[in-house]
Design a protein around this motif. Structure first.
Motif, PDB file in Angstrom:
ATOM      1  N   ALA A   1       0.830  -1.207   0.000  1.00  0.00           N
ATOM      2  CA  ALA A   1       0.000   0.000   0.000  1.00  0.00           C
ATOM      3  C   ALA A   1       0.865   1.257   0.000  1.00  0.00           C
ATOM      4  O   ALA A   1       0.584   2.224  -0.720  1.00  0.00           O
ATOM      5  CB  ALA A   1      -0.928  -0.003   1.213  1.00  0.00           C
ATOM      6  N   SER A   2       1.930   1.244   0.819  1.00  0.00           N
ATOM      7  CA  SER A   2       2.831   2.401   0.860  1.00  0.00           C
ATOM      8  C   SER A   2       3.527   2.587  -0.478  1.00  0.00           C
ATOM      9  O   SER A   2       3.696   3.722  -0.955  1.00  0.00           O
ATOM     10  CB  SER A   2       3.874   2.219   1.973  1.00  0.00           C
ATOM     11  OG  SER A   2       3.265   2.279   3.239  1.00  0.00           O
ATOM     12  N   ALA A   3       3.946   1.476  -1.094  1.00  0.00           N
ATOM     13  CA  ALA A   3       4.590   1.561  -2.399  1.00  0.00           C
ATOM     14  C   ALA A   3       3.630   2.145  -3.438  1.00  0.00           C
ATOM     15  O   ALA A   3       4.022   2.962  -4.283  1.00  0.00           O
ATOM     16  CB  ALA A   3       5.066   0.174  -2.834  1.00  0.00           C
ATOM     17  N   SER A   4       2.365   1.759  -3.343  1.00  0.00           N
ATOM     18  CA  SER A   4       1.363   2.278  -4.285  1.00  0.00           C
ATOM     19  C   SER A   4       1.128   3.768  -4.075  1.00  0.00           C
ATOM     20  O   SER A   4       0.945   4.528  -5.036  1.00  0.00           O
ATOM     21  CB  SER A   4       0.049   1.512  -4.118  1.00  0.00           C
ATOM     22  OG  SER A   4       0.210   0.151  -4.453  1.00  0.00           O
ATOM     23  N   ILE A   5       1.140   4.198  -2.808  1.00  0.00           N
ATOM     24  CA  ILE A   5       0.957   5.619  -2.504  1.00  0.00           C
ATOM     25  C   ILE A   5       2.100   6.434  -3.092  1.00  0.00           C
ATOM     26  O   ILE A   5       1.893   7.482  -3.706  1.00  0.00           O
ATOM     27  CB  ILE A   5       0.848   5.840  -0.984  1.00  0.00           C
ATOM     28  CG1 ILE A   5      -0.484   5.297  -0.465  1.00  0.00           C
ATOM     29  CG2 ILE A   5       0.980   7.325  -0.639  1.00  0.00           C
ATOM     30  CD1 ILE A   5      -0.612   5.307   1.045  1.00  0.00           C
ATOM     31  N   VAL A   6       3.337   5.946  -2.902  1.00  0.00           N
ATOM     32  CA  VAL A   6       4.494   6.655  -3.434  1.00  0.00           C
ATOM     33  C   VAL A   6       4.394   6.773  -4.951  1.00  0.00           C
ATOM     34  O   VAL A   6       4.606   7.844  -5.529  1.00  0.00           O
ATOM     35  CB  VAL A   6       5.802   5.929  -3.041  1.00  0.00           C
ATOM     36  CG1 VAL A   6       6.987   6.522  -3.800  1.00  0.00           C
ATOM     37  CG2 VAL A   6       6.037   6.037  -1.537  1.00  0.00           C
ATOM     38  N   GLU A   7       4.061   5.669  -5.603  1.00  0.00           N
ATOM     39  CA  GLU A   7       3.952   5.681  -7.059  1.00  0.00           C
ATOM     40  C   GLU A   7       2.850   6.636  -7.520  1.00  0.00           C
ATOM     41  O   GLU A   7       3.015   7.363  -8.510  1.00  0.00           O
ATOM     42  CB  GLU A   7       3.664   4.270  -7.568  1.00  0.00           C
ATOM     43  CG  GLU A   7       3.724   4.136  -9.077  1.00  0.00           C
ATOM     44  CD  GLU A   7       3.680   2.692  -9.536  1.00  0.00           C
ATOM     45  OE1 GLU A   7       3.546   2.473 -10.751  1.00  0.00           O
ATOM     46  OE2 GLU A   7       3.783   1.794  -8.671  1.00  0.00           O
ATOM     47  N   ALA A   8       1.734   6.668  -6.797  1.00  0.00           N
ATOM     48  CA  ALA A   8       0.628   7.554  -7.163  1.00  0.00           C
ATOM     49  C   ALA A   8       1.000   9.027  -6.988  1.00  0.00           C
ATOM     50  O   ALA A   8       0.655   9.870  -7.824  1.00  0.00           O
ATOM     51  CB  ALA A   8      -0.601   7.218  -6.317  1.00  0.00           C
ATOM     52  N   VAL A   9       1.710   9.339  -5.888  1.00  0.00           N
ATOM     53  CA  VAL A   9       2.121  10.731  -5.644  1.00  0.00           C
ATOM     54  C   VAL A   9       3.099  11.189  -6.716  1.00  0.00           C
ATOM     55  O   VAL A   9       3.015  12.319  -7.218  1.00  0.00           O
ATOM     56  CB  VAL A   9       2.739  10.872  -4.233  1.00  0.00           C
ATOM     57  CG1 VAL A   9       3.360  12.261  -4.069  1.00  0.00           C
ATOM     58  CG2 VAL A   9       1.687  10.647  -3.163  1.00  0.00           C
ATOM     59  N   VAL A  10       4.047  10.319  -7.084  1.00  0.00           N
ATOM     60  CA  VAL A  10       5.005  10.665  -8.132  1.00  0.00           C
ATOM     61  C   VAL A  10       4.275  10.920  -9.446  1.00  0.00           C
ATOM     62  O   VAL A  10       4.549  11.898 -10.157  1.00  0.00           O
ATOM     63  CB  VAL A  10       6.057   9.549  -8.302  1.00  0.00           C
ATOM     64  CG1 VAL A  10       6.923   9.812  -9.537  1.00  0.00           C
ATOM     65  CG2 VAL A  10       6.933   9.447  -7.064  1.00  0.00           C
TER      66      VAL A  10
END
Length: 252
Positions: free
Chosen positions: A201-210
């Protein structure tokens, strides 16, 4: 409770004397361009050389400084020292692109009526171009009074000062201000970076913010990078810049 009250009173009294005694020091943590690990600038972080406790980190005294209003003179001192350092570095080192320094600004300082005037005056005093200075503010500052925030940002933006949203994703996270406020950069909070390898989930958040930042023409900085794996993963999703212990701890 009595001990805590006495401790707080002593800390407040010591803080008031710290500026007079020149006990504060600015440490600088390098920021790099992730594509090639090129040094591009630094974040300014305050330290307190307490006469009895030794070197104190911001978390040990900034909350009291904020609550008592002492954060305002301390904040201006940090800004002045950072401008002095930028001037010295740009005079001594022929670095391309020229190094920039980011300085954190508290809500109380940002809400000072003459805040923008004082920052612009410092840039003139040290004869440094506004692009050399970036100010980092948290989401809570943005949402406190959006119209007042917009007036300050627009005035300083005209002068070339850069603005970053610090710890993006941990506060109000209202996407409306990204559309309406003139920011250059988002900073991904270290909590998301630290959890990337073990929490999808954290990895997905980072990718989405980028992805969001890129689509809006914003730069993105990840803080708290501690391992080559984290750097590679951030590089892979298109994150522009990073800082953390992998590259260097804050230093004098």
């Amino acid at each position: 409770m009595r001990n805590e009250a006495v401790e707080r009173m002593n800390m407040e009294r010591s803080l008031k004397k710290a500026l007079e005694r020149d006990e504060f020091e600015v440490y600088y943590q390098p920021k790099v361009r992730l594509s090639d690990d090129q040094l591009i600038g630094f974040e300014a972080l305050v330290r307190w050389n307490h006469p009895e406790r030794g070197l104190m980190l911001p978390g040990q005294f900034l909350t009291i400084a904020e609550e008592t209003g002492l954060i305002v003179p301390v904040g201006y001192w940090i800004l002045r020292e950072s401008c002095r350092t930028i001037k010295a570095w740009r005079t001594e080192f022929d670095w391309h692109p020229p190094l920039e320094v980011s300085v954190n600004v508290s809500m109380k300082q940002f809400r000072e009526p003459d805040f923008s005037d004082r920052v612009i005056a410092m840039l003139d005093e040290f004869e440094i171009e506004p692009g050399a200075l970036n100010l980092e503010i948290t989401e809570s500052v943005l949402m406190d009074d959006v119209s007042a925030t917009l007036r300050v940002l627009e005035r300083m933006k005209v002068c070339g000062v850069g603005f970053k949203i610090d710890d993006f994703g941990t506060g109000y996270s209202s996407l409306s201000y990204l559309q309406n406020l003139p920011f250059d950069t988002l900073k991904i909070d270290r909590s998301f970076v630290a959890a990337m390898d073990r929490d999808p989930a954290s990895a997905s958040i980072v990718e989405a913010v980028v992805s969001l930042a890129r689509n809006m023409g914003l730069h993105i900085v990840a803080e708290g990078i501690e391992t080559p794996e984290q750097a590679n993963r951030l590089r892979g999703v298109g994150c522009d810049y990073g800082q953390g212990y992998l590259y260097a701890k804050p230093m004098s």
